[in-house]
Design an enzyme around this catalytic site. Structure first.
Site, mmCIF file in Angstrom:
data_model
loop_
_atom_site.group_PDB
_atom_site.id
_atom_site.type_symbol
_atom_site.label_atom_id
_atom_site.label_comp_id
_atom_site.label_asym_id
_atom_site.label_seq_id
_atom_site.Cartn_x
_atom_site.Cartn_y
_atom_site.Cartn_z
ATOM 1 N N ILE A 20 0.846 -1.202 0.000
ATOM 2 C CA ILE A 20 0.000 0.000 0.000
ATOM 3 C C ILE A 20 0.880 1.250 0.000
ATOM 4 C CG2 ILE A 20 -1.734 1.294 1.328
ATOM 5 C CD1 ILE A 20 -2.866 -1.214 -0.006
ATOM 6 N N LYS A 188 7.882 1.462 20.532
ATOM 7 C CA LYS A 188 9.293 1.095 20.589
ATOM 8 C C LYS A 188 9.976 1.232 19.225
ATOM 9 C CE LYS A 188 10.544 -0.105 24.105
ATOM 10 N NZ LYS A 188 10.920 0.806 25.228
ATOM 11 N N THR A 189 11.161 1.829 19.234
ATOM 12 C CA THR A 189 11.872 2.056 17.968
ATOM 13 C C THR A 189 12.998 1.043 17.709
ATOM 14 O OG1 THR A 189 13.513 3.519 18.955
ATOM 15 C CG2 THR A 189 11.488 4.552 18.170
ATOM 16 N N GLN A 193 15.477 0.150 14.428
ATOM 17 C CA GLN A 193 16.925 0.385 14.393
ATOM 18 C C GLN A 193 17.665 -0.846 13.868
ATOM 19 O OE1 GLN A 193 18.387 1.916 18.175
ATOM 20 N NE2 GLN A 193 16.411 2.871 18.594
ATOM 21 N N GLY A 360 -12.243 -20.779 -6.652
ATOM 22 C CA GLY A 360 -11.590 -21.761 -5.805
ATOM 23 C C GLY A 360 -11.170 -22.985 -6.582
ATOM 24 N N CYS A 387 -16.363 -17.485 -11.162
ATOM 25 C CA CYS A 387 -15.551 -18.606 -11.643
ATOM 26 C C CYS A 387 -16.050 -19.929 -11.060
ATOM 27 C CB CYS A 387 -14.079 -18.357 -11.334
ATOM 28 S SG CYS A 387 -13.010 -19.256 -12.443
ATOM 29 N N LEU A 388 -15.423 -20.461 -10.025
ATOM 30 C CA LEU A 388 -15.959 -21.689 -9.416
ATOM 31 C C LEU A 388 -17.414 -21.467 -8.996
ATOM 32 C CD1 LEU A 388 -15.434 -24.574 -8.330
ATOM 33 C CD2 LEU A 388 -14.844 -23.524 -6.150
ATOM 34 N N GLY A 389 -17.717 -20.275 -8.530
ATOM 35 C CA GLY A 389 -19.076 -19.943 -8.101
ATOM 36 C C GLY A 389 -20.078 -20.016 -9.248
ATOM 37 N N GLN A 391 -19.432 -22.118 -11.982
ATOM 38 C CA GLN A 391 -19.446 -23.540 -12.355
ATOM 39 C C GLN A 391 -20.393 -24.319 -11.439
ATOM 40 O OE1 GLN A 391 -15.272 -24.608 -12.174
ATOM 41 N NE2 GLN A 391 -14.782 -23.552 -14.086
ATOM 42 N N HIS A 516 -13.159 -13.450 -13.804
ATOM 43 C CA HIS A 516 -13.077 -12.810 -12.483
ATOM 44 C C HIS A 516 -13.261 -11.296 -12.621
ATOM 45 C CE1 HIS A 516 -11.629 -16.226 -10.071
ATOM 46 N NE2 HIS A 516 -11.056 -16.626 -11.186
ATOM 47 N N GLU A 518 -13.727 -9.225 -10.447
ATOM 48 C CA GLU A 518 -13.127 -8.492 -9.320
ATOM 49 C C GLU A 518 -11.757 -7.894 -9.637
ATOM 50 O OE1 GLU A 518 -13.719 -11.772 -9.417
ATOM 51 O OE2 GLU A 518 -12.202 -12.939 -8.337
HETATM 52 N N1 GLN Z 1 -11.263 -24.677 -10.206
HETATM 53 C C1 GLN Z 1 -12.012 -24.101 -11.274
HETATM 54 C C2 GLN Z 1 -11.277 -24.210 -12.593
HETATM 55 O O1 GLN Z 1 -10.077 -24.409 -12.607
HETATM 56 C C3 GLN Z 1 -12.367 -22.667 -10.971
HETATM 57 C C4 GLN Z 1 -11.170 -21.782 -10.885
HETATM 58 C C5 GLN Z 1 -11.467 -20.472 -10.215
HETATM 59 O O2 GLN Z 1 -12.448 -20.326 -9.523
HETATM 60 N N2 GLN Z 1 -10.570 -19.520 -10.377
HETATM 61 O O3 GLN Z 1 -11.853 -24.084 -13.643
#
Ligand code: GLN
Length: 541
Positions: A20, A188-189, A193, A360, A387-389, A391, A516, A518
């Site tokens: 940061i 405390k420094t 040091q 995941g 992604c996994l969510g 699938q 993704h 995000e």
């Molecule tokens: N494990 C899943 C895949 O490889 C999803 C990957 C993920 O969520 N980034 O396709």
């Protein structure tokens, strides 16, 4: 203008905000009208961050070009509102690999290739390549790890060599930690040091010390640091804990850090223009109603502690979107495995305005996640699958609505009869030989959005590009059946006809993305899908 370099090392311990600090210095200089670049050096043998367990190392961030890095590249991108790429990230593994490959190709002309100077030299060329690519006036280089450890010595050596070569163009900053032990009640420094002495052993004298602590560093302690660490009093920067990371550049500017850095380079002071950050701080500080989001995941329990680093970009995206709606995000970690043990515990999902199942790998917790997804589908709780969510949302739909018994992902069952989520044929051969590297779809790919869908409402245009990191895809053989039962494939990759976004009608918000989103959300430009998901969550309350 020639390029100048600011090396940032860490002292005392990790996780005190070095990344940061780097991002904030970059932001300040950028706001003064300079072009900046940032480089992260990770002292791991792993060639890319993709093979590191997120529980140990935090999120794997993905750049546009598919570079897998640690979360700091994400911080730099969010602060600088600038896309970075492979040149901005290196690990010990990457550096050694390229030196060894070059040696094997006889590119060193048969001479003896040595750790010093050849490894630091490679590091320097990589830093310079980033400078060139980003046409940077300033490159801020973060040296991972802390001063005094073994693993980052060669990177400090690279910094020392650069200073020797370009004495006027290199400045060193140390981000150190000043503990306030409860039993003493005093800042405390001494650890700082010793950190400076460790840097001195590596031939580096910091020009600036950024003193991280719970509280502001007072005058007597600044003086102590100044004398014992041989840094001018004005160059000891107080950096107390703040409510949000976006306050850090403003905090640094209270101490006039930007112009102090320019002075070190013999440059004239310039005004910083941080009005947009100040605006954001006002929004964050305002009293707002909460929006309650639950994240059903698994990468947050380590022993007795809960860490959120694995999902940092998801958290950021929720925050950006919530702030844009003038709401205070309240994020709760929900353990998928609990839903496997006890279906009754699913009832807790009722308390949330929206649920996210993030990315995941591996099958731990997937059945629990699918139970949560089913619950959200039936109870009309806004749901966003990443992604996994996504699938799992497709598998749940296939099992429960298309009645495809045993629908599964190839990832969790190599012999699955109905792999509605499967590998692409070209990956199969590689996977058979355990060549896991190179089997993922990584980086930005194009996606075409279908009109009249939630996705269209969010993006408002046909052609978008999003970042990927996955091995498996929706199996097109099942697409018709899924669509017949009401799943809408609202985003498709035009080149390979792969499903990128799936959603349901007759639900306030039920959408999953193979990519993704995000990774592209920025504090003042929330990602459209998160923005709409949060809007639906607020409405559903
Ligand atoms: N494990 C899943 C895949 O490889 C999803 C990957 C993920 O969520 N980034 O396709």
């Amino acid at each position: 203008m020639k390029t100048r370099y600011i090396f940032v090392a860490g002292g005392v311990m990790s996780s005190v905000g070095k990344g940061i600090a780097v991002a904030s210095i970059g932001k300040i200089l950028q706001s003064k009208g300079f072009r900046v670049s940032a480089v992260k050096i990770d002292p791991y043998i792993n060639v890319d961050a993709g093979t590191m367990n997120p529980l140990e190392h935090g999120e794997v961030f993905v750049a546009q070009d598919g570079t897998e890095s640690d979360q700091d590249i994400g911080n730099y991108e969010r602060f600088l509102d600038q896309n970075l790429s492979s040149q901005n990230y290196m690990t010990t593994g990457k550096v050694y690999l390229s030196v060894i490959n070059r040696e094997r190709n006889l590119e060193y002309g048969g001479r003896c290739v040595e750790v010093v100077p050849d490894i630091p030299q490679e590091v320097i060329s990589r830093i310079q390549a980033a400078a060139k690519k980003d046409k940077a006036d300033f490159v801020i280089v973060e040296i991972g790890g802390t001063a005094g450890e073994y693993q980052n010595l060669l990177f400090l050596e690279a910094a020392r060599m650069m200073k020797l070569k370009y004495p006027k163009d290199v400045v060193f900053a140390l981000v150190s930690y000043l503990p306030i032990p409860a039993m003493v009640g005093e800042m405390k420094t001494k650890p700082t040091q010793s950190a400076v002495r460790n840097l001195n052993e590596a031939g580096i004298q910091p020009d600036i010390i950024i003193a991280r602590s719970e509280l502001p560093v007072d005058e007597p302690r600044k003086r102590k640091i100044s004398i014992f660490c041989s840094v001018r009093l004005e160059d000891v920067i107080s950096a107390p804990d703040v409510k949000t990371v976006y306050q850090v550049p403003l905090q640094f500017e209270k101490e006039n850090l930007g112009n102090k850095i320019l002075k070190k380079f013999g440059m004239q002071a310039r005004k910083s223009k941080l009005a947009s950050l100040q605006g954001l701080m006002k929004i964050i500080a305002r009293k707002k109603k909460p929006v309650r989001i639950g994240i059903v995941g698994k990468y947050f329990e380590t022993g007795d502690f809960t860490l959120m680093d694995s999902y940092i970009s998801v958290i950021e995206s929720i925050e950006h979107a919530s702030w844009a709606h003038n709401k205070d995000p309240v994020i709760t970690w929900l353990s998928a495995e609990a839903y496997e043990k006890d279906r009754g515990s699913l009832e807790e999902l009722k308390r949330f305005d929206g649920i996210i199942v993030p990315g995941g790998f591996g099958n731990r917790g997937v059945e629990g996640k699918m139970r949560a997804i089913e619950y959200c589908r039936k109870r009309k709780i806004p749901y966003l699958g990443l992604c996994l969510g996504m699938q799992l949302m497709v598998i749940e739909f296939a099992r429960n609505l298309c009645k495809i018994q045993g629908a599964m992902s190839r990832e969790f069952d190599a012999k699955a009869k109905h792999a509605v989520i499967d590998v692409m044929p070209d990956q199969k051969a590689l996977l058979k030989e355990r060549h896991y590297g190179g089997t993922m779809r990584l980086g930005s790919y194009a996606c075409r959005i279908k009109r009249g869908t939630l996705a269209w409402d969010a993006y408002g245009r046909e052609s978008i590009s999003e970042r990927h990191r996955h091995r498996y895809e929706v199996n097109n053989e099942y697409r018709e059946r899924l669509e017949k039962h009401g799943m809408v494939m609202s985003g498709v990759n035009p080149e390979r006809n792969l499903v990128e976004i799936a959603e349901l009608k007759n639900h306030p918000f039920f959408l999953g993305t193979q990519f993704h989103p995000e990774f592209q959300s920025r504090p003042l430009k929330p990602h459209p899908l998160f923005r709409e998901f949060i809007a639906a969550a607020i409405k559903a309350r």
